[in-house]
Structure formats: C-alpha cells, structure tokens
Design a protein around this motif. Sequence first.
Motif, PDB file in Angstrom:
ATOM      1  N   GLY A  96       0.790  -1.218   0.000  1.00  0.00           N
ATOM      2  CA  GLY A  96       0.000   0.000   0.000  1.00  0.00           C
ATOM      3  C   GLY A  96       0.824   1.271   0.000  1.00  0.00           C
ATOM      4  O   GLY A  96       2.055   1.256   0.014  1.00  0.00           O
ATOM      5  N   PRO A  97       0.126   2.418  -0.007  1.00  0.00           N
ATOM      6  CA  PRO A  97       0.816   3.712   0.007  1.00  0.00           C
ATOM      7  C   PRO A  97       1.313   4.062   1.396  1.00  0.00           C
ATOM      8  O   PRO A  97       0.847   3.502   2.395  1.00  0.00           O
ATOM      9  CB  PRO A  97      -0.283   4.687  -0.442  1.00  0.00           C
ATOM     10  CG  PRO A  97      -1.554   4.038   0.007  1.00  0.00           C
ATOM     11  CD  PRO A  97      -1.336   2.556  -0.093  1.00  0.00           C
ATOM     12  N   PRO A  98       2.238   5.008   1.500  1.00  0.00           N
ATOM     13  CA  PRO A  98       2.731   5.406   2.824  1.00  0.00           C
ATOM     14  C   PRO A  98       1.646   6.088   3.637  1.00  0.00           C
ATOM     15  O   PRO A  98       0.764   6.765   3.097  1.00  0.00           O
ATOM     16  CB  PRO A  98       3.884   6.361   2.501  1.00  0.00           C
ATOM     17  CG  PRO A  98       3.634   6.837   1.117  1.00  0.00           C
ATOM     18  CD  PRO A  98       2.933   5.726   0.416  1.00  0.00           C
ATOM     19  N   VAL A  99       1.695   5.892   4.946  1.00  0.00           N
ATOM     20  CA  VAL A  99       0.757   6.563   5.842  1.00  0.00           C
ATOM     21  C   VAL A  99       1.166   8.023   5.961  1.00  0.00           C
ATOM     22  O   VAL A  99       2.291   8.403   5.625  1.00  0.00           O
ATOM     23  CB  VAL A  99       0.729   5.878   7.224  1.00  0.00           C
ATOM     24  CG1 VAL A  99       0.311   4.419   7.101  1.00  0.00           C
ATOM     25  CG2 VAL A  99       2.095   5.969   7.907  1.00  0.00           C
ATOM     26  N   PRO A 100       0.267   8.898   6.416  1.00  0.00           N
ATOM     27  CA  PRO A 100       0.608  10.322   6.528  1.00  0.00           C
ATOM     28  C   PRO A 100       1.889  10.563   7.313  1.00  0.00           C
ATOM     29  O   PRO A 100       2.149   9.922   8.324  1.00  0.00           O
ATOM     30  CB  PRO A 100      -0.611  10.896   7.261  1.00  0.00           C
ATOM     31  CG  PRO A 100      -1.738  10.011   6.875  1.00  0.00           C
ATOM     32  CD  PRO A 100      -1.134   8.628   6.798  1.00  0.00           C
ATOM     33  N   LEU A 101       2.693  11.484   6.796  1.00  0.00           N
ATOM     34  CA  LEU A 101       3.962  11.957   7.351  1.00  0.00           C
ATOM     35  C   LEU A 101       5.148  11.053   7.018  1.00  0.00           C
ATOM     36  O   LEU A 101       6.290  11.394   7.332  1.00  0.00           O
ATOM     37  CB  LEU A 101       3.893  12.169   8.870  1.00  0.00           C
ATOM     38  CG  LEU A 101       2.828  13.147   9.369  1.00  0.00           C
ATOM     39  CD1 LEU A 101       2.971  13.345  10.879  1.00  0.00           C
ATOM     40  CD2 LEU A 101       2.906  14.479   8.657  1.00  0.00           C
ATOM     41  N   VAL A 102       4.896   9.909   6.383  1.00  0.00           N
ATOM     42  CA  VAL A 102       5.997   9.053   5.934  1.00  0.00           C
ATOM     43  C   VAL A 102       6.211   9.268   4.435  1.00  0.00           C
ATOM     44  O   VAL A 102       5.252   9.307   3.661  1.00  0.00           O
ATOM     45  CB  VAL A 102       5.714   7.567   6.212  1.00  0.00           C
ATOM     46  CG1 VAL A 102       6.739   6.664   5.515  1.00  0.00           C
ATOM     47  CG2 VAL A 102       5.733   7.304   7.714  1.00  0.00           C
ATOM     48  N   GLN A 103       7.452   9.420   4.044  1.00  0.00           N
ATOM     49  CA  GLN A 103       7.814   9.522   2.635  1.00  0.00           C
ATOM     50  C   GLN A 103       8.543   8.255   2.210  1.00  0.00           C
ATOM     51  O   GLN A 103       9.403   7.746   2.939  1.00  0.00           O
ATOM     52  CB  GLN A 103       8.723  10.727   2.390  1.00  0.00           C
ATOM     53  CG  GLN A 103       8.079  12.070   2.615  1.00  0.00           C
ATOM     54  CD  GLN A 103       9.089  13.196   2.441  1.00  0.00           C
ATOM     55  OE1 GLN A 103       9.811  13.558   3.380  1.00  0.00           O
ATOM     56  NE2 GLN A 103       9.174  13.726   1.231  1.00  0.00           N
ATOM     57  N   LEU A 104       8.192   7.758   1.037  1.00  0.00           N
ATOM     58  CA  LEU A 104       8.874   6.598   0.472  1.00  0.00           C
ATOM     59  C   LEU A 104       9.327   6.915  -0.937  1.00  0.00           C
ATOM     60  O   LEU A 104       8.675   7.678  -1.666  1.00  0.00           O
ATOM     61  CB  LEU A 104       7.942   5.377   0.426  1.00  0.00           C
ATOM     62  CG  LEU A 104       7.473   4.765   1.742  1.00  0.00           C
ATOM     63  CD1 LEU A 104       6.603   3.543   1.459  1.00  0.00           C
ATOM     64  CD2 LEU A 104       8.640   4.383   2.631  1.00  0.00           C
ATOM     65  N   ARG A 105      10.430   6.324  -1.315  1.00  0.00           N
ATOM     66  CA  ARG A 105      10.868   6.368  -2.703  1.00  0.00           C
ATOM     67  C   ARG A 105      11.467   5.022  -3.055  1.00  0.00           C
ATOM     68  O   ARG A 105      11.949   4.300  -2.175  1.00  0.00           O
ATOM     69  CB  ARG A 105      11.864   7.504  -2.938  1.00  0.00           C
ATOM     70  CG  ARG A 105      13.181   7.364  -2.195  1.00  0.00           C
ATOM     71  CD  ARG A 105      14.027   8.637  -2.313  1.00  0.00           C
ATOM     72  NE  ARG A 105      15.345   8.467  -1.713  1.00  0.00           N
ATOM     73  CZ  ARG A 105      16.217   9.449  -1.510  1.00  0.00           C
ATOM     74  NH1 ARG A 105      15.886  10.707  -1.825  1.00  0.00           N
ATOM     75  NH2 ARG A 105      17.409   9.209  -0.984  1.00  0.00           N
ATOM     76  N   VAL A 106      11.394   4.671  -4.335  1.00  0.00           N
ATOM     77  CA  VAL A 106      11.942   3.408  -4.819  1.00  0.00           C
ATOM     78  C   VAL A 106      13.085   3.767  -5.768  1.00  0.00           C
ATOM     79  O   VAL A 106      12.874   4.440  -6.777  1.00  0.00           O
ATOM     80  CB  VAL A 106      10.870   2.574  -5.537  1.00  0.00           C
ATOM     81  CG1 VAL A 106      11.466   1.261  -6.034  1.00  0.00           C
ATOM     82  CG2 VAL A 106       9.695   2.295  -4.595  1.00  0.00           C
ATOM     83  N   CYS A 107      14.286   3.328  -5.408  1.00  0.00           N
ATOM     84  CA  CYS A 107      15.484   3.787  -6.104  1.00  0.00           C
ATOM     85  C   CYS A 107      16.305   2.625  -6.657  1.00  0.00           C
ATOM     86  O   CYS A 107      16.371   1.551  -6.047  1.00  0.00           O
ATOM     87  CB  CYS A 107      16.371   4.607  -5.168  1.00  0.00           C
ATOM     88  SG  CYS A 107      15.588   6.120  -4.568  1.00  0.00           S
ATOM     89  N   ASP A 108      16.943   2.880  -7.776  1.00  0.00           N
ATOM     90  CA  ASP A 108      17.893   1.935  -8.338  1.00  0.00           C
ATOM     91  C   ASP A 108      19.076   1.839  -7.377  1.00  0.00           C
ATOM     92  O   ASP A 108      19.741   2.848  -7.111  1.00  0.00           O
ATOM     93  CB  ASP A 108      18.360   2.440  -9.709  1.00  0.00           C
ATOM     94  CG  ASP A 108      19.273   1.455 -10.408  1.00  0.00           C
ATOM     95  OD1 ASP A 108      20.179   0.892  -9.754  1.00  0.00           O
ATOM     96  OD2 ASP A 108      19.110   1.246 -11.624  1.00  0.00           O
ATOM     97  N   PRO A 109      19.349   0.656  -6.819  1.00  0.00           N
ATOM     98  CA  PRO A 109      20.424   0.557  -5.819  1.00  0.00           C
ATOM     99  C   PRO A 109      21.808   0.866  -6.385  1.00  0.00           C
ATOM    100  O   PRO A 109      22.717   1.220  -5.630  1.00  0.00           O
ATOM    101  CB  PRO A 109      20.331  -0.899  -5.337  1.00  0.00           C
ATOM    102  CG  PRO A 109      19.584  -1.620  -6.401  1.00  0.00           C
ATOM    103  CD  PRO A 109      18.677  -0.636  -7.049  1.00  0.00           C
ATOM    104  N   ALA A 110      21.972   0.755  -7.702  1.00  0.00           N
ATOM    105  CA  ALA A 110      23.276   1.012  -8.307  1.00  0.00           C
ATOM    106  C   ALA A 110      23.513   2.500  -8.524  1.00  0.00           C
ATOM    107  O   ALA A 110      24.570   3.039  -8.201  1.00  0.00           O
ATOM    108  CB  ALA A 110      23.402   0.257  -9.623  1.00  0.00           C
ATOM    109  N   THR A 111      22.489   3.195  -9.045  1.00  0.00           N
ATOM    110  CA  THR A 111      22.663   4.608  -9.395  1.00  0.00           C
ATOM    111  C   THR A 111      22.090   5.559  -8.352  1.00  0.00           C
ATOM    112  O   THR A 111      22.455   6.731  -8.294  1.00  0.00           O
ATOM    113  CB  THR A 111      21.982   4.898 -10.741  1.00  0.00           C
ATOM    114  OG1 THR A 111      20.559   4.728 -10.592  1.00  0.00           O
ATOM    115  CG2 THR A 111      22.490   3.953 -11.819  1.00  0.00           C
ATOM    116  N   GLY A 112      21.165   5.068  -7.531  1.00  0.00           N
ATOM    117  CA  GLY A 112      20.510   5.925  -6.556  1.00  0.00           C
ATOM    118  C   GLY A 112      19.347   6.712  -7.114  1.00  0.00           C
ATOM    119  O   GLY A 112      18.651   7.409  -6.379  1.00  0.00           O
TER     120      GLY A 112
END
Length: 549
Positions: free
Chosen positions: A359-375
């Motif tokens: 699911g999506p992040p709860v209020p006040l939490v930020q998430l990002r999905v990043c390439d572990p090699a390049t960031g």
Amino acid sequence: MLGLMQNRALVLPNIFHRAERYFGHKPVVTATAGDTVSTSTIADVCGQVRRLATALDALGIGDDARVGTFCWNTEQHLALYFAAPCTGRVLHTVNIRLFTEQIVFVVNHARDEIMFVDRSLLPVLWPLAEKLSTVKYFVVIDDGSADSVPDDSRVLRYEQLLSDNEPYEGEFDVRDENTAAAMCYTSGTTGNPKGVVYSHRSTVLQALATLAADVLGLSERDVVMPIVPMFHVNSWGLPYAALLTGSGLVLPGPNMTPKALVTLLADHKVTVTAGVPTIWMGIAPLLGDYDLSGLRIILSGGSAVPTALSQRYLRAIGVPITQIWGMTETSPVATLCTPRTHHEGLSEDERLRVQARQGPPVPLVQLRVCDPATGAEVPWDNSSTGEVQAAGPWIASAYYESTDHETSFTDDGWLRTGDVAVCDEYGSVLLVDRTKDLVKSGGEWISSVHLENEIMAHPKVSEAAVIAIPHERWVERPLACVVVKAGESLTAEEVIEHLEPRVAKWWLPEAVEFIDAVPKTSVGKFSKKTLRAQFENYRLAEGGSSGMQ
C-alpha cells in the motif's frame, strides 16, 4: 514571523494523563499462563505506572537508565510501557526469541539497569544472569506460571514491589520531546542486532497517525488485541494508540496457540487485531468455529500475506487481511493498504490482488523506490523495481552506538530498507523481495516472494519458501521448499503444474524439496538464512540431477 501557539512538547505523559483522566473505566484483559483470563481497567494500569515510578526511584535506577523487559503481552508490560518513559527513563523491550548470545549482547549493549521478567520466561533469562553485567535487579512478574523463582538478593517480586511503594503523585514531566522513550533491537539476521531508539516525539506522532481514517481509524469504540509481541517494535505502536484514544485492550499473554488466540478474539468482541502471517495461517482452520463478527480489520505484517490466505478470511468471516509494512527502523508502521476510490468497481479477485500490496505510505511518511546502483528513483509504472527508502518523523536516522551508517542510510538521510519493490501510479508499494532473497537467473531477477505466494495458493500446501541455489549455467535458480498440509500428499510435479499458468516459464523452480516446517526467525518471519545453510551443498546441474552433494 512565528506562530502564536503554545509550545507544548509531544511526550508520552500526554497520552498517559489523557488515558488516566478520560478512559480509566475501559477494560484491559490479560490471558495468563494458567489458562485463566484477568480483567482490569486502564485506571488499574495507570495505578501500577504511578507505583512503578516511585519504585524505580527507590531502587536507585538512574534518571536516564534503560529499563529492560522480558515479557509477553500483559497489563504489567503495558504499565512498563509508560512507567519507564514517563519518568525520563528508556524502555528496552528485549525480544524473548533471540538466541541466548544475542540476548546477552542487547542487554549489555543497551546497558539495562533493571530487568522485568515474566515468571514463565525465567528459565530462559535467569541462566544468563551472570553475563548481564549492568543489570542490578530482576523483577519477576507472576503470570500464572509454576516456574520456580531463584532465592537471590537481586530477584524482586513485581507485586511486592508495587505494594511496598506509594503511587507517585502529580503529573509526569518530560520537557524535551526528542528525549529517548524506548528502544528495540533488530532481529539480527546478519551480525549482531542493531539498536533503534524511539523518541517521545516519534512515538506520539505515530500513535496519532494510527487514529487516521486511512490508517486504522482507531477510536474509543474499538477493542484492540495486539498479537504482535510487545517486545517487537512496541507491538506496532498499538498499546500507545489504544490508550491515546481509549480503546479497550485484550492482551494474549504467553498462550499463543491458535485456539487460545481465536477464543480471545471471539469472547471479547475484538474489532482490531494484528499479527504476522504465520499467526493467521494457524488460526485459519478454526474460522468457522467461532463468532468473529466483531472484527473490522485484521492487520498482518513482517512478510507478504498470500492472497489465498486473505481470500480465505474474506469468505469465512467477511474481513480480508490488511497488509501493513514497516520494520524496526520505521517504528514500524510505514504503509497500510486500505481501499481507495480508484478501487471502486473492482471484482473480488481484483480487490484481493490490490490488498496483496503493502500500500501507500501513511501520513507523514515519505517513500521512494530507487535503483540501488545509481541511486536514481525508478518510475511509478508498477514494473520498475528498486530499493524502498524511507524518511519521516518516526524513521530512524542512525543506530544506537553503531558504525553501520554508510550502508544503511543514504547521503541525504533516507533509510535504506533493503526491500525491493515496485510502485504504481498512485504510490502504492508492492514488495517484490528482500535484496538478499532475490534469485538472479541468467542476469534476470526472480521474486521469491511472488513464487511463495503462488505455491501457497495450492490447497494442499501449508507453507512454502523459495531460495536461490547455485546453477552451472544460469548462476542461480529457485529451489522451492514446501510444507504439505497434514493428511495430504503432494509431488514436485504437481507443484510445478500448479505454477505453470501463474508465472513465467523461466521462473518455475528448478527443484522442489518437501520439508516438515519452514524455519522462522525470532519475530516469526521465514528464516531463509537457515534454509540457505540447510541446502548450502545443494547443486542444480544443467540437464543433470539435483540434490545435496
């Protein structure tokens, strides 16, 4: 220009005094080791908190001391949840399922000055007493167990300690909201466990978020039964949230059998409950025998919930399992998969697929999905994979007295979770795997979690775990470790036939091994580290035989 608002700290005494003043009549139910159930009230718990505050001072426990607990989910443990932080001390909930050497490590590393221990857990903790160099006292809580209590000057009785001390009068006063309130150690799947320290501010903010409608919508009308242990990430914050809003509490104590748990759920008309998937797997066969009509939400976290399991609950009691995601470092609630407007009109199967997401992040939490090699962040296209990274007011910024910072946090301060996921256009996360559990076959990634969920959808399968095994040509291929339900028989060929229409052909396991049970970690997750060690000599040969060599 500054705002003209009162600058009041966000501290746990705010929750304590609110619960004491407004919700003292609400019930707190605790199951004991003697198969009995005791019922008290929030007022009774608050009374224990006040006596504990005086007792800790009388025993000379330092103002900033760590107060260790080695306890089940009980009203006494709940009292300690407030007695330590409301007096400026730090609650340290010790995971009772850690290996003995890890228990010694975390108690000594945290420098606990006092340990509160349930009587039924004394046989685990007391043999380690001489190795716990900073512990001055062991306070034994009578939980109905018949285990003997050592005759030692360091050993005190909880009930006697309370009766010997008058309740603290007045209001608890913690001035700085950034003061440490509690700490919990990671489960230590690699190396020693790492300490995560929660502040008063982070704990209060997460408790407030739990009350939001798109999180749990917790209210005074709810009855909450946290099956997730109170020694694991503060029981996902549920004890604090329940007292903040005045919910009734049902605490399962030491008897964690499926029958005992489902009986409590039914007898006390529980509305909100939470546990890891293995708990819900154990209860599933009993669903038809109990009235669970009170339940409105069943939370599950720690590992992915098989869609077939959620469907089983939906069809049996009308309530599916709701995914929640987080980790010790995220306090832990970071995402929760509740229905949204864009899900309206979906079929039952489509809704279940949606609910299989974290699911999506709860209020006040930020998430990002990043390439572990390049960031670099990957697109929200529901197919591009990357590592989940988290930021927010209840996300760890460092580990307690640890140098493990560079690999766990990004240069701009985000937590690197080690979880691999995709994200859809609405920001809903779907975990694909842990970075260390992915199978890399011929340069392409295979999700062990997805394979496990599809295998566990087979009606004859109880549990399944997938690990990577070395392969001469493809470097790695998946090995399926399958537990068959009692009284059933199953072949490897039947497992593969079941998977063929559900996954890509090159994802199909190279081999299937039948095992008695999937080993578990100290918090109930599948221990793939143990399985990898068990099958470390297993080899998959191109065009040849498979097996241990």
